[in-house]
Design a protein around this motif. Structure first.
Motif, PDB file in Angstrom:
ATOM      1  N   GLU A 185       0.815  -1.222   0.000  1.00  0.00           N
ATOM      2  CA  GLU A 185       0.000   0.000   0.000  1.00  0.00           C
ATOM      3  C   GLU A 185       0.847   1.271   0.000  1.00  0.00           C
ATOM      4  OE1 GLU A 185      -0.400  -2.520   1.998  1.00  0.00           O
ATOM      5  OE2 GLU A 185      -2.493  -3.219   1.876  1.00  0.00           O
ATOM      6  N   GLN A 186       2.124   1.147   0.349  1.00  0.00           N
ATOM      7  CA  GLN A 186       3.000   2.323   0.374  1.00  0.00           C
ATOM      8  C   GLN A 186       3.410   2.775  -1.033  1.00  0.00           C
ATOM      9  OE1 GLN A 186       6.392   1.659   2.879  1.00  0.00           O
ATOM     10  NE2 GLN A 186       5.167   1.012   4.642  1.00  0.00           N
ATOM     11  N   PHE A 187       3.229   1.890  -2.018  1.00  0.00           N
ATOM     12  CA  PHE A 187       3.694   2.197  -3.362  1.00  0.00           C
ATOM     13  C   PHE A 187       2.554   2.737  -4.220  1.00  0.00           C
ATOM     14  CE2 PHE A 187       6.322  -1.353  -1.827  1.00  0.00           C
ATOM     15  CZ  PHE A 187       7.586  -0.753  -1.909  1.00  0.00           C
ATOM     16  N   SER A 188       2.870   3.719  -5.056  1.00  0.00           N
ATOM     17  CA  SER A 188       1.884   4.224  -6.011  1.00  0.00           C
ATOM     18  C   SER A 188       2.033   3.543  -7.369  1.00  0.00           C
ATOM     19  CB  SER A 188       2.006   5.743  -6.161  1.00  0.00           C
ATOM     20  OG  SER A 188       3.345   6.136  -6.360  1.00  0.00           O
ATOM     21  N   TRP A 189       3.241   3.017  -7.662  1.00  0.00           N
ATOM     22  CA  TRP A 189       3.497   2.322  -8.920  1.00  0.00           C
ATOM     23  C   TRP A 189       4.315   1.069  -8.660  1.00  0.00           C
ATOM     24  CZ3 TRP A 189       2.393   3.602 -14.119  1.00  0.00           C
ATOM     25  CH2 TRP A 189       1.773   4.842 -14.323  1.00  0.00           C
ATOM     26  N   VAL A 190       4.162   0.077  -9.561  1.00  0.00           N
ATOM     27  CA  VAL A 190       5.082  -1.049  -9.640  1.00  0.00           C
ATOM     28  C   VAL A 190       5.529  -1.149 -11.090  1.00  0.00           C
ATOM     29  CG1 VAL A 190       3.168  -2.688  -9.905  1.00  0.00           C
ATOM     30  CG2 VAL A 190       5.434  -3.530  -9.268  1.00  0.00           C
ATOM     31  N   ALA A 191       6.833  -1.315 -11.302  1.00  0.00           N
ATOM     32  CA  ALA A 191       7.396  -1.347 -12.657  1.00  0.00           C
ATOM     33  C   ALA A 191       8.075  -2.681 -12.910  1.00  0.00           C
ATOM     34  CB  ALA A 191       8.392  -0.210 -12.839  1.00  0.00           C
ATOM     35  N   PHE A 192       7.714  -3.309 -14.027  1.00  0.00           N
ATOM     36  CA  PHE A 192       8.259  -4.613 -14.392  1.00  0.00           C
ATOM     37  C   PHE A 192       9.115  -4.493 -15.653  1.00  0.00           C
ATOM     38  CE2 PHE A 192       4.263  -5.765 -12.184  1.00  0.00           C
ATOM     39  CZ  PHE A 192       4.758  -6.628 -11.218  1.00  0.00           C
ATOM     40  N   THR A 193      10.307  -5.062 -15.607  1.00  0.00           N
ATOM     41  CA  THR A 193      11.186  -5.028 -16.772  1.00  0.00           C
ATOM     42  C   THR A 193      11.336  -6.384 -17.454  1.00  0.00           C
ATOM     43  OG1 THR A 193      13.120  -5.338 -15.344  1.00  0.00           O
ATOM     44  CG2 THR A 193      12.519  -3.074 -15.916  1.00  0.00           C
ATOM     45  N   SER A 194      10.603  -7.400 -17.004  1.00  0.00           N
ATOM     46  CA  SER A 194      10.658  -8.702 -17.667  1.00  0.00           C
ATOM     47  C   SER A 194       9.460  -9.547 -17.251  1.00  0.00           C
ATOM     48  CB  SER A 194      11.949  -9.452 -17.308  1.00  0.00           C
ATOM     49  OG  SER A 194      11.912  -9.895 -15.957  1.00  0.00           O
ATOM     50  N   SER A 195       9.130 -10.504 -18.106  1.00  0.00           N
ATOM     51  CA  SER A 195       8.072 -11.456 -17.763  1.00  0.00           C
ATOM     52  C   SER A 195       8.469 -12.308 -16.574  1.00  0.00           C
ATOM     53  CB  SER A 195       7.762 -12.347 -18.969  1.00  0.00           C
ATOM     54  OG  SER A 195       7.243 -11.588 -20.044  1.00  0.00           O
TER      55      SER A 195
ATOM     56  N   ARG B   4      -4.940  -1.686  -6.428  1.00  0.00           N
ATOM     57  CA  ARG B   4      -4.887  -0.252  -6.115  1.00  0.00           C
ATOM     58  C   ARG B   4      -3.628   0.425  -6.644  1.00  0.00           C
ATOM     59  NH1 ARG B   4      -5.765  -2.539  -0.897  1.00  0.00           N
ATOM     60  NH2 ARG B   4      -7.980  -2.649  -0.340  1.00  0.00           N
ATOM     61  N   ILE B   5      -2.745  -0.328  -7.283  1.00  0.00           N
ATOM     62  CA  ILE B   5      -1.438   0.207  -7.680  1.00  0.00           C
ATOM     63  C   ILE B   5      -1.359   0.317  -9.196  1.00  0.00           C
ATOM     64  CG2 ILE B   5       1.051  -0.197  -7.617  1.00  0.00           C
ATOM     65  CD1 ILE B   5       0.681  -1.706  -5.055  1.00  0.00           C
ATOM     66  N   ARG B   6      -0.824   1.425  -9.691  1.00  0.00           N
ATOM     67  CA  ARG B   6      -0.611   1.577 -11.116  1.00  0.00           C
ATOM     68  C   ARG B   6       0.594   0.739 -11.543  1.00  0.00           C
ATOM     69  NH1 ARG B   6      -0.855   8.000 -10.790  1.00  0.00           N
ATOM     70  NH2 ARG B   6      -0.313   7.397  -8.651  1.00  0.00           N
ATOM     71  N   THR B   7       0.498   0.194 -12.749  1.00  0.00           N
ATOM     72  CA  THR B   7       1.518  -0.736 -13.225  1.00  0.00           C
ATOM     73  C   THR B   7       2.179  -0.206 -14.484  1.00  0.00           C
ATOM     74  OG1 THR B   7      -0.157  -1.978 -14.460  1.00  0.00           O
ATOM     75  CG2 THR B   7       0.397  -2.774 -12.244  1.00  0.00           C
ATOM     76  N   ALA B   8       3.470  -0.515 -14.621  1.00  0.00           N
ATOM     77  CA  ALA B   8       4.244  -0.151 -15.805  1.00  0.00           C
ATOM     78  C   ALA B   8       5.009  -1.382 -16.272  1.00  0.00           C
ATOM     79  CB  ALA B   8       5.212   0.982 -15.492  1.00  0.00           C
ATOM     80  N   ALA B   9       5.154  -1.517 -17.586  1.00  0.00           N
ATOM     81  CA  ALA B   9       5.872  -2.656 -18.156  1.00  0.00           C
ATOM     82  C   ALA B   9       6.815  -2.159 -19.234  1.00  0.00           C
ATOM     83  CB  ALA B   9       4.900  -3.682 -18.731  1.00  0.00           C
ATOM     84  N   VAL B  10       7.962  -2.820 -19.360  1.00  0.00           N
ATOM     85  CA  VAL B  10       8.994  -2.355 -20.274  1.00  0.00           C
ATOM     86  C   VAL B  10       8.624  -2.553 -21.737  1.00  0.00           C
ATOM     87  CG1 VAL B  10      10.278  -4.522 -20.359  1.00  0.00           C
ATOM     88  CG2 VAL B  10      11.508  -2.338 -20.599  1.00  0.00           C
TER      89      VAL B  10
ATOM     90  N   ASN C  67      -0.823   0.524 -16.900  1.00  0.00           N
ATOM     91  CA  ASN C  67      -1.050   1.963 -16.986  1.00  0.00           C
ATOM     92  C   ASN C  67       0.005   2.679 -17.815  1.00  0.00           C
ATOM     93  OD1 ASN C  67      -1.923   1.075 -13.940  1.00  0.00           O
ATOM     94  ND2 ASN C  67      -3.368   2.533 -14.843  1.00  0.00           N
ATOM     95  N   LEU C  68       1.158   2.045 -17.987  1.00  0.00           N
ATOM     96  CA  LEU C  68       2.248   2.690 -18.713  1.00  0.00           C
ATOM     97  C   LEU C  68       3.034   1.670 -19.520  1.00  0.00           C
ATOM     98  CD1 LEU C  68       3.967   5.220 -19.292  1.00  0.00           C
ATOM     99  CD2 LEU C  68       5.305   4.669 -17.235  1.00  0.00           C
ATOM    100  N   LEU C  69       3.161   1.941 -20.822  1.00  0.00           N
ATOM    101  CA  LEU C  69       3.956   1.118 -21.731  1.00  0.00           C
ATOM    102  C   LEU C  69       4.756   2.083 -22.600  1.00  0.00           C
ATOM    103  CD1 LEU C  69       4.543  -1.775 -22.768  1.00  0.00           C
ATOM    104  CD2 LEU C  69       2.683  -1.444 -24.422  1.00  0.00           C
ATOM    105  N   PRO C  70       6.065   2.137 -22.444  1.00  0.00           N
ATOM    106  CA  PRO C  70       6.842   3.151 -23.157  1.00  0.00           C
ATOM    107  C   PRO C  70       6.993   2.830 -24.644  1.00  0.00           C
ATOM    108  CG  PRO C  70       8.314   1.678 -21.992  1.00  0.00           C
ATOM    109  CD  PRO C  70       6.910   1.275 -21.590  1.00  0.00           C
ATOM    110  N   GLU C  71       7.227   3.859 -25.448  1.00  0.00           N
ATOM    111  CA  GLU C  71       7.507   3.642 -26.864  1.00  0.00           C
ATOM    112  C   GLU C  71       8.860   2.969 -27.045  1.00  0.00           C
ATOM    113  OE1 GLU C  71       7.149   7.153 -29.193  1.00  0.00           O
ATOM    114  OE2 GLU C  71       5.095   7.583 -28.561  1.00  0.00           O
ATOM    115  N   GLN C  72       9.817   3.307 -26.210  1.00  0.00           N
ATOM    116  CA  GLN C  72      11.156   2.717 -26.260  1.00  0.00           C
ATOM    117  C   GLN C  72      11.213   1.573 -25.250  1.00  0.00           C
ATOM    118  OE1 GLN C  72      14.622   5.452 -26.210  1.00  0.00           O
ATOM    119  NE2 GLN C  72      15.381   4.217 -24.505  1.00  0.00           N
TER     120      GLN C  72
END
Length: 262
Positions: free
Chosen positions: A63-73, A94-100, A117-122
């Protein structure tokens, strides 16, 4: 009739260096176009040496985190397997997610039942860090990753003003290959690398025999690992997908087939 852009794959031997549990889809895609894939895992995914306690600690205060970011499956799989053991999977709602990249994003979506919630172009760690929004006061990002992960994501986020908790969710080791399998790779037309770890593992496995065939990489970070090891890269996939890798292998092999000066 127009030339089949994937026709160069027919009857060619292509070494697939992904971990054994991840190699099947790429091998199947290569077979579809007449190639002969040799599955020779250069990496294996195992638990971290710290026993996973830092990962547990982070999951229990999710709950302390606003985002979790994953760089691999692999990071996705290891994190949610541990979350299930600790009974905290529901907290990811409840947490926004980002993937590489797309493959990692698809794995996240399969686990949480909604798009990231986030997928970068690069599609690399630096690109993911750059794509993040500016943090608010006391924003924290949780980064479960390989024990051997490069620092670009965590360092890039910190440079943007984020608080980052990066923990080891798994580690990579190099499997021992049988003499028979190494013989099958001798004289291969192409070798596919999907991570810097696979580059290092394959070089270790092959020893004095070195790498044979055209080298194809999934992205610029993996290509950079080849460059650092003095391994020439013939092609880099346009996107971090199996289809992109198949196209890149065909491109490398077509170039090999062209007459000199053409």
């Amino acid at each position: 009739m127009p030339e089949d852009p994937l026709g160069a794959l027919a009857d060619r031997t292509v070494v697939v260096t992904r971990a054994s549990h991840q190699a099947g889809p790429l091998a199947a895609a290569l077979r579809t176009h007449g190639a002969r894939p040799v599955i020779a895992p250069a990496i294996a995914v195992v638990p971290p040496l710290d026993g996973g306690q830092p990962l547990d600690d982070a999951l229990l205060r999710l709950e302390q985190f606003s985002w979790v970011a994953f760089t691999s499956s692999n990071a996705v799989a290891a994190t949610f397997a541990r979350a299930d053991r600790r009974g905290v999977r529901r907290r990811f709602a409840r947490i926004r997610t980002a993937a590489v990249g797309p493959s990692t994003a698809a794995r996240v979506e399969a686990e949480i039942g909604r798009p990231v919630n986030l997928l970068p172009e690069q599609s690399d760690a630096a690109g993911l860090a750059e794509a993040f929004p500016d943090p608010r006061a006391d924003d924290w990002c949780f980064v479960p990753q390989s024990a051997q992960a490069r620092p670009e994501l965590a360092d890039g986020l910190r440079a943007r003003g984020w608080n980052v908790d990066a923990v080891s969710a798994y580690r990579i080791v190099t499997p021992t290959l049988s003499d028979h399998l190494i013989a099958d790779m001798s004289g291969a037309d192409a070798v596919v690398f999907a991570s810097p770890s696979a580059v290092r593992g394959h070089l270790s496995q092959m020893g004095s025999q070195g790498v044979t065939g055209k080298i194809v990489c999934i992205g610029r970070t993996t290509a950079a690992a080849c460059q650092q090891a003095d391994v020439p890269v013939a092609a880099v996939a346009d996107g971090p997908t199996d289809a992109g890798l198949v196209d890149a292998v065909a491109t490398a092999l077509r170039a090999d087939d062209r007459p000199a000066g053409s």
